[in-house]
Design a protein around this motif. Structure first.
Motif, PDB file in Angstrom:
ATOM      1  N   VAL A   1       0.856  -1.185   0.000  1.00 49.88           N
ATOM      2  CA  VAL A   1       0.000   0.000   0.000  1.00 49.88           C
ATOM      3  C   VAL A   1       0.892   1.236   0.000  1.00 49.88           C
ATOM      4  N   ALA A   2       0.689   2.096  -0.976  1.00 53.34           N
ATOM      5  CA  ALA A   2       1.615   3.209  -1.173  1.00 53.34           C
ATOM      6  C   ALA A   2       1.238   4.482  -0.425  1.00 53.34           C
ATOM      7  N   ALA A   3      -0.056   4.745  -0.249  1.00 51.35           N
ATOM      8  CA  ALA A   3      -0.481   6.013   0.340  1.00 51.35           C
ATOM      9  C   ALA A   3      -1.827   5.839   1.031  1.00 51.35           C
ATOM     10  N   ALA A   4      -2.236   6.876   1.781  1.00 52.22           N
ATOM     11  CA  ALA A   4      -3.464   6.791   2.569  1.00 52.22           C
ATOM     12  C   ALA A   4      -4.687   6.572   1.695  1.00 52.22           C
ATOM     13  N   ASP A   5      -4.766   7.270   0.556  1.00 49.88           N
ATOM     14  CA  ASP A   5      -5.940   7.087  -0.298  1.00 49.88           C
ATOM     15  C   ASP A   5      -5.955   5.702  -0.929  1.00 49.88           C
ATOM     16  N   ASP A   6      -4.765   5.161  -1.211  1.00 45.20           N
ATOM     17  CA  ASP A   6      -4.667   3.797  -1.726  1.00 45.20           C
ATOM     18  C   ASP A   6      -5.135   2.799  -0.673  1.00 45.20           C
ATOM     19  N   LEU A   7      -4.771   3.020   0.575  1.00 43.42           N
ATOM     20  CA  LEU A   7      -5.200   2.160   1.674  1.00 43.42           C
ATOM     21  C   LEU A   7      -6.714   2.111   1.761  1.00 43.42           C
TER      22      LEU A   7
ATOM     23  N   ALA B   1      -8.978  -1.160   0.966  1.00 42.11           N
ATOM     24  CA  ALA B   1      -9.782  -1.703   2.061  1.00 42.11           C
ATOM     25  C   ALA B   1     -11.256  -1.740   1.677  1.00 42.11           C
ATOM     26  N   ASP B   2     -11.726  -0.677   1.070  1.00 48.42           N
ATOM     27  CA  ASP B   2     -13.129  -0.629   0.642  1.00 48.42           C
ATOM     28  C   ASP B   2     -13.435  -1.745  -0.349  1.00 48.42           C
ATOM     29  N   GLN B   3     -12.527  -1.970  -1.305  1.00 50.59           N
ATOM     30  CA  GLN B   3     -12.750  -3.026  -2.291  1.00 50.59           C
ATOM     31  C   GLN B   3     -12.747  -4.409  -1.647  1.00 50.59           C
ATOM     32  N   MET B   4     -11.823  -4.624  -0.726  1.00 48.16           N
ATOM     33  CA  MET B   4     -11.771  -5.917  -0.036  1.00 48.16           C
ATOM     34  C   MET B   4     -13.052  -6.189   0.740  1.00 48.16           C
ATOM     35  N   LEU B   5     -13.546  -5.181   1.429  1.00 44.87           N
ATOM     36  CA  LEU B   5     -14.779  -5.358   2.188  1.00 44.87           C
ATOM     37  C   LEU B   5     -15.959  -5.599   1.260  1.00 44.87           C
ATOM     38  N   ARG B   6     -16.000  -4.884   0.144  1.00 40.31           N
ATOM     39  CA  ARG B   6     -17.065  -5.107  -0.841  1.00 40.31           C
ATOM     40  C   ARG B   6     -16.981  -6.509  -1.439  1.00 40.31           C
ATOM     41  N   ASP B   7     -15.754  -7.014  -1.579  1.00 38.77           N
ATOM     42  CA  ASP B   7     -15.558  -8.345  -2.153  1.00 38.77           C
ATOM     43  C   ASP B   7     -15.862  -9.467  -1.163  1.00 38.77           C
TER      44      ASP B   7
ATOM     45  N   ARG C   1       4.354   3.377  10.475  1.00 37.72           N
ATOM     46  CA  ARG C   1       3.646   2.821   9.325  1.00 37.72           C
ATOM     47  C   ARG C   1       2.234   2.352   9.697  1.00 37.72           C
ATOM     48  N   LEU C   2       2.122   1.735  10.840  1.00 39.72           N
ATOM     49  CA  LEU C   2       0.914   0.983  11.177  1.00 39.72           C
ATOM     50  C   LEU C   2      -0.191   1.816  11.812  1.00 39.72           C
ATOM     51  N   LEU C   3       0.146   2.624  12.810  1.00 43.51           N
ATOM     52  CA  LEU C   3      -0.892   3.270  13.620  1.00 43.51           C
ATOM     53  C   LEU C   3      -1.789   4.225  12.840  1.00 43.51           C
ATOM     54  N   PRO C   4      -1.243   5.094  11.976  1.00 38.15           N
ATOM     55  CA  PRO C   4      -2.149   5.963  11.208  1.00 38.15           C
ATOM     56  C   PRO C   4      -3.113   5.170  10.325  1.00 38.15           C
ATOM     57  N   ALA C   5      -2.645   4.036   9.822  1.00 37.20           N
ATOM     58  CA  ALA C   5      -3.506   3.207   8.970  1.00 37.20           C
ATOM     59  C   ALA C   5      -4.640   2.592   9.777  1.00 37.20           C
ATOM     60  N   VAL C   6      -4.347   2.104  10.974  1.00 34.27           N
ATOM     61  CA  VAL C   6      -5.396   1.552  11.841  1.00 34.27           C
ATOM     62  C   VAL C   6      -6.421   2.621  12.167  1.00 34.27           C
ATOM     63  N   GLU C   7      -5.948   3.795  12.530  1.00 32.97           N
ATOM     64  CA  GLU C   7      -6.861   4.889  12.875  1.00 32.97           C
ATOM     65  C   GLU C   7      -7.746   5.264  11.691  1.00 32.97           C
ATOM     66  N   ALA C   8      -7.141   5.333  10.504  1.00 35.77           N
ATOM     67  CA  ALA C   8      -7.905   5.726   9.315  1.00 35.77           C
ATOM     68  C   ALA C   8      -8.969   4.683   8.974  1.00 35.77           C
ATOM     69  N   LEU C   9      -8.618   3.412   9.047  1.00 30.80           N
ATOM     70  CA  LEU C   9      -9.584   2.367   8.718  1.00 30.80           C
ATOM     71  C   LEU C   9     -10.688   2.278   9.771  1.00 30.80           C
ATOM     72  N   ARG C  10     -10.343   2.443  11.024  1.00 32.04           N
ATOM     73  CA  ARG C  10     -11.376   2.410  12.059  1.00 32.04           C
ATOM     74  C   ARG C  10     -12.355   3.565  11.888  1.00 32.04           C
ATOM     75  N   ARG C  11     -11.827   4.715  11.498  1.00 32.69           N
ATOM     76  CA  ARG C  11     -12.671   5.884  11.291  1.00 32.69           C
ATOM     77  C   ARG C  11     -13.566   5.707  10.058  1.00 32.69           C
ATOM     78  N   GLU C  12     -13.000   5.179   8.983  1.00 31.01           N
ATOM     79  CA  GLU C  12     -13.726   5.057   7.718  1.00 31.01           C
ATOM     80  C   GLU C  12     -14.655   3.847   7.691  1.00 31.01           C
ATOM     81  N   PHE C  13     -14.254   2.761   8.361  1.00 31.27           N
ATOM     82  CA  PHE C  13     -15.025   1.510   8.338  1.00 31.27           C
ATOM     83  C   PHE C  13     -15.244   1.022   9.774  1.00 31.27           C
ATOM     84  N   PRO C  14     -16.119   1.691  10.513  1.00 29.63           N
ATOM     85  CA  PRO C  14     -16.256   1.402  11.946  1.00 29.63           C
ATOM     86  C   PRO C  14     -16.706  -0.014  12.266  1.00 29.63           C
TER      87      PRO C  14
END
Length: 291
Positions: free
Chosen positions: A46-52, A56-62, A89-102
């Motif tokens: 995963v290269a960037a926050a928007d890519d993450l 993640a959205d596609q995986m959940l949809r799949d 590397r890890l913590l901002p990604a966890v926070e972003a996914l928890r916020r976007e996909f509660p």
């Protein structure tokens, strides 16, 4: 070995933070999100926050039931990084996914207790420890304090040295069962009750040993706990075919089908849609072995 001899009550459900329950009575899929620049399969990086968020959205949809985030590459011979770099590397990604996909179940792939604690505080639900507590003495006590589900993997050595530890004095599967029994006893003493077993395909195991382990996967059901199969695009898939990880999707699908037939309850994969379809076909058409 026909009776369940684990000290844990046999269960196929994982109790996660917030009162949510991950049901593994039927096979589910865990999607891999690598926050590393050197993971063995380039397509998983995963290269960037928007890519993450997009991935993640596609995986959940799949159909992914769990998203597994890792900030430390564990491919054979991977470079070592500090705990601070792993957290960066890890913590901002966890926070972003928890916020976007509660509602999503989030797993963190780490062997460090301090990283695990901060990741759960940031919103992670599950700890995925490749080392079974062997690379950080604080990891198992941390899992006990946090009270979250724990994925217990078999590994000898480290990601840097594991290819030197593929000789087993005794029967491979018997050694794994003994290893898991010892670790489960320690985890129970620490208060960890929800555990998934990961035999560690490719970790301190040759491709031939990994294939033997896949054939004999039902023997791990004696422990009465759900089993994770992490086969996706690994050397046991592409090396016998003379391919590379990029060309190993068809082989991965084939081995995932065998894993489901042999009772795996969680498939850790790079390609979620294909794994979900595999589970649907196998489960609807055949009778997978029950743990």
């Amino acid at each position: 070995m026909k009776t369940q001899d684990t000290c844990f009550s046999p269960t196929q459900t994982l109790r996660c933070p917030g009162g949510r329950v991950l049901d593994l009575r039927r096979p589910r899929v865990m999607g891999i999100l690598n926050l590393t620049p050197d993971s063995f399969y380039e397509g998983s990086r995963v290269a960037a926050a928007d890519d993450l968020l997009r991935r993640a959205d596609q995986m959940l949809r799949d159909g992914a039931a769990v998203l597994d985030l890792g900030g430390y590459s564990t491919r054979p011979g991977a470079g070592h990084i500090s705990a601070d770099e792993e957290k960066r590397r890890l913590l901002p990604a966890v926070e972003a996914l928890r916020r976007e996909f509660p509602a999503a179940f989030l797993s963190v792939d780490t062997f460090r207790g301090a990283v695990a604690a901060e990741a759960v505080a940031a919103g992670a639900d599950i700890l995925n420890d490749i080392s079974g507590g062997t690379l950080d003495a604080d990891m198992l006590p941390t899992a006990g304090r946090l009270g979250v589900p724990y994925i217990l993997m078999h590994l000898r050595g480290t990601p840097q040295t594991m290819t030197q530890h593929t000789h087993y004095e005794h029967d491979l599967v018997l050694e794994l069962v003994r290893y898991f029994r010892e670790k489960l006893t320690a985890l129970r003493r620490l208060g960890v009750t929800d555990v998934v077993l990961d035999p560690g395909f490719g970790f301190a195991k040759t491709p031939a040993q990994s294939h033997e382990l896949l054939r004999r996967l039902p023997e791990l059901h004696v422990l009465g706990l759900p089993v994770l199969a992490g086969l996706s695009r690994k050397s046991m898939v592409y090396k016998p075919l003379g391919l590379t990880p990029d060309a190993a999707l068809a082989g991965t699908i084939s081995l995932n089908a065998l894993a489901v037939l042999n009772g795996a309850r969680l498939l850790r994969v790079h390609d979620v849609a294909e794994a979900v379809q595999t589970i649907q076909l196998v489960s609807n058409t055949y009778s997978p072995i029950s743990p």
